[in-house]
Design a protein around this motif. Structure first.
Motif: not given
Length: 440
Positions: A205-222
């Motif tokens: 279970e130990l894995s986390h990504e850190f994502l900065i919100l931006a319209p050009t991001g490659e990943s959809g986030v919720f």
């Protein structure tokens, strides 16, 4: 720095090769120049941002108990053959043969090398835990490098590695690094949302990504908007106490956050509707526990409490320092240019002399500049005011100190906040106090 003598080649027009905002603005603001596909030279302003980010990363890693090392960029293929990854990694790895016909590679990552170094030094469980990190250039031969430094072939990265006695200790280290990362990104002036990531074939279970919100991001986030309201710098955590770390981690992970790949519609439905946020995100960090994968495959053991060989548990902790430069711009800009968070800006403020040659303007500008020449950019060029204002907005200095003939005569300086656009008129003493605060 005096702009008339600086190496800051700004551009008025958008470069044709730039596809996203950060690439366009980094080229236009004179931060970088491409030398070949996916490889960039960092010019003075860009290098300052890179160093400012790296220094904040370094300070938070040191505060978390990690120790900095610096490993070679060139690695022996033998290390990767020991772990079994040499043939599996793929064409992204740049393989090289030296004059003695030895197989070498330009390191895309450093798990094998740090594990080997650890094994040469640490012999007993009593020397655990150990957390080592570096900030170093790396190379991955992307098939289609694009978006400037966002997806380049050569990049500047912080990679850290932990070695622990057992699973419980490894979890403590993971949680300690999680808090360090949250504090790092907050200090950088951005909100990087931690999202549970796939651990792949290793499991767990130990894995986390850190994502900065931006319209050009490659990943959809919720994510739950409550995450944006947290003040991680004020979080009271005793990082030496397991219960305190667990309490922090439990609260942090209680807020829903997932990329589209890990999205759970049922769990999402339980988040109050007024706190549900959807968007795009740019990955800027990743922390990951992989157990004994490398210590076992490379046969790196220490002497355990009973004298038997013990394979330490490992984790890795990465931050894309050069990618962060672009990600911050993607998240913080307007139609006029970059809006730097004050903590990473190449210059804390720019002094704009509206009438070069006017004795009072020149004297006041020199007075301001002389208090902090390292922190300030002085636009002393013989340019029209419009061009100076345009370049100041383009380069994104957090503050503009504007000196014109009328103000200089009255001992006044106009101060503009780049982020808000708010303008105030300050006395010379007020402007000097602002400069002193910026330095602090």
């Amino acid at each position: 720095m005096r702009l008339s003598r600086s190496f800051l080649p700004t551009l008025k027009e958008n470069p044709a090769e730039a596809q996203i905002t950060s690439h366009r603005l980094m080229l236009r603001a004179g931060m970088i120049r491409q030398t070949s596909a996916g490889i960039y030279a960092w010019l003075p302003a860009g290098l300052r941002v890179l160093e400012n980010i790296a220094n904040i990363v370094r300070e938070e890693q040191d505060a978390a108990g990690a120790q900095e090392v610096l490993m070679p960029t060139m690695q022996s293929a033998e290390l990767w053959k020991r772990s079994g990854r040499y043939d599996d990694y793929g064409p992204e790895m740049l393989r090289i043969r030296d004059r003695h016909e030895r197989d070498m590679l330009f390191g895309p990552t450093n798990e094998e090398m740090i594990t080997d170094i650890f094994g040469q030094v640490v012999k007993s469980y009593k020397e655990l835990p150990q957390v080592l990190y570096q900030i170093q250039w790396k190379f991955r031969d992307e098939v289609r490098p694009r978006f400037g430094v966002m997806r380049g072939r050569e990049f500047y990265m912080k990679d850290g590695y932990s070695f622990d006695l057992d699973t419980a200790s490894a979890v403590d280290t993971y949680r300690r690094m999680m808090l360090a990362y949250l504090r790092t990104f907050q200090r950088l002036g951005v909100r990087a949302i931690p999202m549970r990531a796939d651990t792949g074939p290793i499991g767990g279970e130990l894995s986390h990504e850190f994502l900065i919100l931006a319209p050009t991001g490659e990943s959809g986030v919720f994510f739950d908007s409550a995450l944006e309201d947290q003040d991680w710098l004020a979080e009271a955590v005793d990082t030496a106490d397991r219960a305190s770390l667990e309490k922090f981690f439990t609260r942090m992970t209680s807020f829903y956050a997932a990329t589209d790949e890990m999205h759970d519609a049922a769990a999402w439905a339980e988040v109050p509707a007024d706190r549900q946020r959807e968007g795009r995100g740019i990955e800027v960090g990743h922390i990951f526990n992989f157990g004994r994968k490398y210590t076992q495959s490379m046969d790196i053991a220490v002497s355990g409490p009973d004298g038997a060989p013990l394979y330490p548990e490992m984790g890795s902790y990465g931050i894309g320092v050069s990618r962060l430069v672009a990600a911050i711009i993607e998240a913080s800009h307007d139609e006029n240019g970059i809006i730097w968070p004050q903590s990473v800006a190449p210059f804390k403020a720019v002094i704009i002399n509206l009438k070069n040659g006017d004795a009072q303007c020149d004297a006041l500008c020199e007075q301001l500049y002389g208090t902090a020449p390292r922190a300030l950019l002085y636009d002393d060029r013989a340019e029209r005011a419009g061009a100076k204002f345009a370049d100041a907005d383009l380069m994104g200095h957090p503050w503009q100190l504007i000196v014109g003939p009328r103000g200089a005569k009255e001992g006044k300086v106009e101060v503009k906040n780049r982020r808000t656009g708010e303008r105030t008129e300050e006395t010379v003493e007020g402007a000097l106090a602002l400069i002193a605060k910026l330095q602090g």
